[in-house]
Design a protein around this motif. Structure first.
Motif, PDB file in Angstrom:
ATOM      1  N   ALA A   1       0.833  -1.214   0.000  1.00  0.00           N
ATOM      2  CA  ALA A   1       0.000   0.000   0.000  1.00  0.00           C
ATOM      3  C   ALA A   1       0.862   1.256   0.000  1.00  0.00           C
ATOM      4  O   ALA A   1       1.947   1.273   0.591  1.00  0.00           O
ATOM      5  CB  ALA A   1      -0.919  -0.003   1.206  1.00  0.00           C
ATOM      6  N   HIS A   2       0.383   2.253  -0.668  1.00  0.00           N
ATOM      7  CA  HIS A   2       0.974   3.594  -0.577  1.00  0.00           C
ATOM      8  C   HIS A   2      -0.122   4.612  -0.875  1.00  0.00           C
ATOM      9  O   HIS A   2      -1.240   4.258  -1.235  1.00  0.00           O
ATOM     10  CB  HIS A   2       2.176   3.757  -1.520  1.00  0.00           C
ATOM     11  N   LYS A   3       0.234   5.874  -0.673  1.00  0.00           N
ATOM     12  CA  LYS A   3      -0.693   6.941  -1.050  1.00  0.00           C
ATOM     13  C   LYS A   3       0.109   8.039  -1.724  1.00  0.00           C
ATOM     14  O   LYS A   3       1.322   8.171  -1.505  1.00  0.00           O
ATOM     15  CB  LYS A   3      -1.451   7.474   0.171  1.00  0.00           C
ATOM     16  N   HIS A   4      -0.565   8.772  -2.571  1.00  0.00           N
ATOM     17  CA  HIS A   4       0.084   9.889  -3.253  1.00  0.00           C
ATOM     18  C   HIS A   4      -0.964  10.888  -3.671  1.00  0.00           C
ATOM     19  O   HIS A   4      -2.164  10.597  -3.677  1.00  0.00           O
ATOM     20  CB  HIS A   4       0.900   9.401  -4.457  1.00  0.00           C
ATOM     21  N   THR A   5      -0.501  12.078  -4.049  1.00  0.00           N
ATOM     22  CA  THR A   5      -1.435  13.064  -4.576  1.00  0.00           C
ATOM     23  C   THR A   5      -1.785  12.681  -6.008  1.00  0.00           C
ATOM     24  O   THR A   5      -1.077  11.898  -6.657  1.00  0.00           O
ATOM     25  CB  THR A   5      -0.814  14.472  -4.522  1.00  0.00           C
TER      26      THR A   5
ATOM     27  N   ASN B   1      -4.594   5.686   0.929  1.00  0.00           N
ATOM     28  CA  ASN B   1      -3.805   4.457   0.771  1.00  0.00           C
ATOM     29  C   ASN B   1      -4.523   3.452  -0.120  1.00  0.00           C
ATOM     30  O   ASN B   1      -5.737   3.287  -0.029  1.00  0.00           O
ATOM     31  CB  ASN B   1      -3.546   3.828   2.145  1.00  0.00           C
ATOM     32  N   HIS B   2      -3.741   2.788  -0.956  1.00  0.00           N
ATOM     33  CA  HIS B   2      -4.347   1.782  -1.831  1.00  0.00           C
ATOM     34  C   HIS B   2      -3.347   0.680  -2.163  1.00  0.00           C
ATOM     35  O   HIS B   2      -2.142   0.920  -2.230  1.00  0.00           O
ATOM     36  CB  HIS B   2      -4.874   2.428  -3.122  1.00  0.00           C
ATOM     37  N   GLU B   3      -3.871  -0.512  -2.355  1.00  0.00           N
ATOM     38  CA  GLU B   3      -3.075  -1.677  -2.760  1.00  0.00           C
ATOM     39  C   GLU B   3      -3.972  -2.556  -3.625  1.00  0.00           C
ATOM     40  O   GLU B   3      -5.200  -2.503  -3.513  1.00  0.00           O
ATOM     41  CB  GLU B   3      -2.589  -2.432  -1.522  1.00  0.00           C
TER      42      GLU B   3
HETATM   43 FE   LIG Z   1      -0.609   4.317  -6.455  1.00  0.00          FE
END
Ligand SMILES: [Fe+2]
Ligand SMILES: [Fe+2]
Length: 390
Positions: free
Chosen positions: A306-310, A346-348
């Motif tokens: 998982a990670h998050k970003h703009t 966050n998404h995976e």
């Molecule tokens: Fe992503």
């Protein structure tokens, strides 16, 4: 035993300190943040300012300047099985001439006011029957299409007629005249439209013009993909000075093998598997100025971290089945389902098949984020990088 106890105490203390630091980081009761308490005198002062069309910044500062990027969109998934019949029904209810564009649009529960699917991006599902065609028009919003089903579909972009098939990706950059249709001997076509209408409206810069009649074809059919569509090769005698890709169609028959080839010699990204961007062959950059798009391959049983970003993202499953965990919620998808990932959530992604790969198409506003210096990303560190499902 005693040593183990000390170690445990040390770990607990360390984690308490870490938590305290994190809490403090987002605590508005610190020097540097607005922390003025209301008094009758201040309230009277605020009212006086208001009558003059003014206000005290410290009353709104903490709200308009969040500690971290803040989205007003919610993660959502639109199941194709639920929507398909209703999309087809639109072709019995209205003609493309009446509707302008016969589209069922997908709207985020929290972005209805701007007709956005997520953030500042719009998406819809368009249906065109054999023999039908739309009128030509243009707008300052950029547009793209991802083909979901059918045969014999085509688009005409600035006099360039391009035929397309399922899982092809097509662009109609801002300001280009465009119209779509399906050959009389084709099969009903359904495709996903992606536009930056909400963004361009937010910037108060959109416009719309209707072409008088059908566009004359200025070049042979499929001129653009036949001229610019061979990997690593560019025509020697052409000059292209437009700010978008001269390649208007990216064919699945080229894209899918490219992913497989890359997977032979690459691990890919821990957050995305094998992810490739559709790119402008002249620059290697995004296909258009305001929207980018990608195709990614998740290998059998792959579960990304998982990670998050703009940046806001709209996905369509092009192949296979699986699920994504977005903001701690699980969304199961299969071919043709559409879902969104809002900025800084966050998404995976997980491929549920242990024998077949899964492919996700996505489009985004990354060109804007990059150009304005607003892109940032953060790895999810807890729980070994995987979110707990709520
Ligand atoms: Fe992503
Ligand atoms: Fe359009």
């Amino acid at each position: 035993m005693l040593q183990q106890g000390r170690l445990l105490l040390l770990t607990i203390t360390k984690s308490l300190i870490k938590n305290k630091t994190m809490q403090e980081k987002h605590n508005d009761d610190v020097i540097g943040r607005a922390r003025v308490k209301d008094t009758p005198e201040l309230e009277a002062y605020y009212k006086e300012l208001e009558t003059l069309g003014a206000g005290a910044l410290w009353t709104v500062a903490n709200d308009i300047e969040p500690w971290e990027p803040r989205t007003s969109s919610v993660p959502m998934l639109w199941k194709y099985d639920d929507l398909r019949e209703l999309v087809l029904k639109s072709s019995e209810l209205v003609t493309p001439e009446q509707a302008g564009r016969r589209v069922v649009y997908l709207v985020n529960d929290k972005r209805k006011d701007v007709s956005a699917a997520v953030g500042w991006l719009y998406t819809g599902i368009q249906v065109t029957r054999p023999g039908e065609s739309t009128s030509a028009h243009r707008h300052k919003a950029s547009a793209l299409r991802f083909i979901m089903e059918g045969k014999g579909g085509y688009t005409v972009v600035d006099g360039n007629k391009i035929t397309f098939e399922v899982n092809d990706f097509v662009i109609t950059p801002n300001g280009t005249w465009h119209e779509h249709g399906v050959a009389a001997d084709g099969k009903t076509c359904i495709w996903q439209d992606g536009l930056d209408i909400p963004l361009v409206n937010a910037l108060e810069a959109n416009d719309y013009a209707v072409y008088d009649g059908k566009q004359p074809l200025g070049v042979p059919i499929n001129y653009s993909p036949l001229t610019y569509g061979s990997p690593g090769l560019l025509p020697a005698d052409k000059v292209w000075d437009k700010p978008y890709s001269p390649l208007f169609k990216y064919s699945w028959k080229n894209v899918y093998p490219a992913l497989l080839e890359m997977a032979k010699v690459n691990e890919g990204s821990p957050f995305d598997g094998i992810l490739m961007h559709y790119s402008n062959p002249m620059t290697g950059g995004h296909v258009m100025q305001t929207m980018g798009a990608s195709m990614q391959l998740l290998r059998p049983s792959e579960h990304t971290k998982a990670h998050k970003h703009t940046g806001s993202f709209v996905y369509q499953c092009a192949k296979g089945h699986g699920y994504s965990i977005i903001g701690g919620k699980r969304f199961d998808w299969k071919e043709r389902d559409i879902f969104c990932v809002p900025s800084w959530v966050n998404h995976e992604h997980v491929n549920l098949s242990n024998t077949e790969d899964a492919c996700l198409f996505s489009f985004n506003d990354l060109p804007v984020m990059n150009a304005l210096g607003l892109y940032q990303e953060k790895e999810y560190e807890e729980n070994n990088g995987y979110q707990k499902v709520e």
